[in-house]
Design a protein around this motif. Structure first.
Motif, PDB file in Angstrom:
ATOM      1  N   THR A  73      43.836  43.581  48.248  1.00  0.00           N
ATOM      2  CA  THR A  73      42.663  42.820  48.648  1.00  0.00           C
ATOM      3  C   THR A  73      41.712  42.705  47.475  1.00  0.00           C
ATOM      4  OG1 THR A  73      41.047  42.547  50.433  1.00  0.00           O
ATOM      5  CG2 THR A  73      41.232  44.746  49.476  1.00  0.00           C
ATOM      6  N   PHE A 121      41.168  38.769  42.866  1.00  0.00           N
ATOM      7  CA  PHE A 121      41.717  37.868  43.876  1.00  0.00           C
ATOM      8  C   PHE A 121      42.921  37.096  43.353  1.00  0.00           C
ATOM      9  CE2 PHE A 121      42.069  33.887  46.200  1.00  0.00           C
ATOM     10  CZ  PHE A 121      42.016  34.317  47.521  1.00  0.00           C
ATOM     11  N   ASP A 122      42.820  36.586  42.122  1.00  0.00           N
ATOM     12  CA  ASP A 122      43.899  35.727  41.625  1.00  0.00           C
ATOM     13  C   ASP A 122      45.149  36.494  41.205  1.00  0.00           C
ATOM     14  OD1 ASP A 122      42.760  36.815  39.395  1.00  0.00           O
ATOM     15  OD2 ASP A 122      42.595  34.952  38.270  1.00  0.00           O
ATOM     16  N   ILE A 167      48.498  37.292  45.005  1.00  0.00           N
ATOM     17  CA  ILE A 167      49.756  36.615  45.338  1.00  0.00           C
ATOM     18  C   ILE A 167      50.865  36.980  44.352  1.00  0.00           C
ATOM     19  CG2 ILE A 167      50.872  34.338  45.378  1.00  0.00           C
ATOM     20  CD1 ILE A 167      48.439  33.311  46.904  1.00  0.00           C
ATOM     21  N   ILE A 209      42.584  34.875  52.683  1.00  0.00           N
ATOM     22  CA  ILE A 209      43.478  33.980  51.947  1.00  0.00           C
ATOM     23  C   ILE A 209      43.851  32.775  52.814  1.00  0.00           C
ATOM     24  CG2 ILE A 209      45.674  33.759  50.736  1.00  0.00           C
ATOM     25  CD1 ILE A 209      45.579  36.793  50.275  1.00  0.00           C
ATOM     26  N   THR A 210      43.596  31.604  52.300  1.00  0.00           N
ATOM     27  CA  THR A 210      43.940  30.368  52.999  1.00  0.00           C
ATOM     28  C   THR A 210      45.348  29.918  52.600  1.00  0.00           C
ATOM     29  OG1 THR A 210      41.622  29.712  52.924  1.00  0.00           O
ATOM     30  CG2 THR A 210      43.211  27.986  53.428  1.00  0.00           C
ATOM     31  N   ARG A 257      50.531  27.884  47.245  1.00  0.00           N
ATOM     32  CA  ARG A 257      50.726  29.316  47.500  1.00  0.00           C
ATOM     33  C   ARG A 257      52.026  29.578  48.251  1.00  0.00           C
ATOM     34  NH1 ARG A 257      44.392  30.588  49.189  1.00  0.00           N
ATOM     35  NH2 ARG A 257      43.604  30.687  47.038  1.00  0.00           N
ATOM     36  N   THR A 306      40.456  30.932  44.211  1.00  0.00           N
ATOM     37  CA  THR A 306      40.197  30.692  45.632  1.00  0.00           C
ATOM     38  C   THR A 306      40.399  29.213  45.957  1.00  0.00           C
ATOM     39  OG1 THR A 306      37.846  30.274  45.255  1.00  0.00           O
ATOM     40  CG2 THR A 306      38.496  32.556  45.694  1.00  0.00           C
ATOM     41  N   THR A 307      40.406  28.907  47.251  1.00  0.00           N
ATOM     42  CA  THR A 307      40.522  27.497  47.629  1.00  0.00           C
ATOM     43  C   THR A 307      39.280  26.708  47.213  1.00  0.00           C
ATOM     44  OG1 THR A 307      39.872  28.193  49.855  1.00  0.00           O
ATOM     45  CG2 THR A 307      42.189  27.686  49.503  1.00  0.00           C
ATOM     46  N   TYR A 342      42.666  31.593  57.799  1.00  0.00           N
ATOM     47  CA  TYR A 342      43.142  32.708  56.990  1.00  0.00           C
ATOM     48  C   TYR A 342      44.465  33.243  57.537  1.00  0.00           C
ATOM     49  CZ  TYR A 342      38.361  33.062  55.105  1.00  0.00           C
ATOM     50  OH  TYR A 342      37.156  32.815  54.508  1.00  0.00           O
ATOM     51  N   CYS A 355      49.651  37.142  53.387  1.00  0.00           N
ATOM     52  CA  CYS A 355      50.803  36.757  52.578  1.00  0.00           C
ATOM     53  C   CYS A 355      51.740  37.939  52.362  1.00  0.00           C
ATOM     54  CB  CYS A 355      50.368  36.169  51.240  1.00  0.00           C
ATOM     55  SG  CYS A 355      49.595  37.308  50.087  1.00  0.00           S
TER      56      CYS A 355
END
Length: 249
Positions: A38, A79-80, A83, A98-99, A104, A147-148, A212, A215
């Motif tokens: 996270t 954050f980046d 994934i 996470i969207t 993604r 982020t989105t 959200y 993943c």
């Protein structure tokens, strides 16, 4: 001599067998714990309070782990990198507001959504930007990298207009100091940042609507397990109670 060779061979076999059992044992014990990645700069979904990571995602993740009979370990990372870390198997799953996006989905699988979200725009109270329609390519737009908000703003206004920061608080500080004209970020963190900093406001019009999801590594059986847990947690009202605990209507 043959007897000695036989003894050595048996001893070697025993050592190898012990090694295999030890490896299996360690692999099995690691499965008792789910590692969640996270980014704890995203209140009320995840943030640090008294040296502990707390929030909606943390509570839901703990509820999922309990349903699956697992312990939960949380890793606070940028954050980046979430994934990529999940894709590489460093973490079992990622959960940080996470969207789901098509890009993604090329790298990870997503569970069913567990919460709805809105991308909002933060500006100074005396800003000339009074609605989303007022934002142009000539503005400097602050976002959290990866982020989105970053993705959408870069598509809509071009890379030159978008200033990327490691986290939301840094982007907001850039707005306060006049380095950017606005910040595009998820609505609930936006509320927390505005409440903590005088002279800021959130535009009435939303920038984008989202959902959200969690993943996991592509092809992982964990996706089905988490989805089953999410269904039960939605059905018994647990997720609604967790969200209501942090977000007051």
């Amino acid at each position: 001599m043959k007897k000695m060779k036989k003894i050595v061979s048996l001893a070697l076999t025993a050592v190898l067998a012990f090694g295999v059992l030890t490896a299996c044992g360690s692999k099995s014990s690691s499965k008792d714990t789910l590692v969640m990645a996270t980014n704890a700069t995203f209140p009320p979904y995840e943030s640090v309070s008294n040296d502990k990571i707390v929030g909606i995602d943390v509570d839901i993740a703990n509820a999922i782990a309990k349903k699956l009979g697992k312990k939960l370990e949380i890793k606070d990372v940028s954050f980046d990198s979430i994934i990529a870390g999940v894709q590489q198997g460093k973490y079992d799953f990622g959960m940080a507001g996470i969207t789901v996006t098509e890009d993604r989905k090329k790298n990870v699988d997503f569970t069913d959504p567990y919460a709805k979200a809105v991308q909002s725009v933060i500006v100074k109270e005396d800003s000339t930007i009074q609605s989303v329609d007022d934002i142009t390519k000539d503005n400097k737009i602050g976002v959290q990298q990866g982020t989105t908000g970053d993705i959408y703003a870069s598509d809509d206004y071009g890379e030159d207009a978008v200033i990327k920061y490691n986290d939301g608080p840094t982007a907001v500080q850039a707005l306060i100091s006049g380095k950017v004209d606005c910040v595009i970020i998820d609505s609930e963190p936006a509320k927390a940042y505005v409440a903590a900093n005088q002279g800021l406001k959130i535009l009435d019009s939303a920038y984008a609507d989202e959902e959200y999801a969690i993943c996991v590594k592509k092809g992982s059986d964990l996706k089905g397990d988490i989805n089953d847990a999410l269904k039960e947690l939605k059905k018994d009202g647990t997720i609604d109670k967790i969200i209501a605990k942090y977000i007051k209507e």
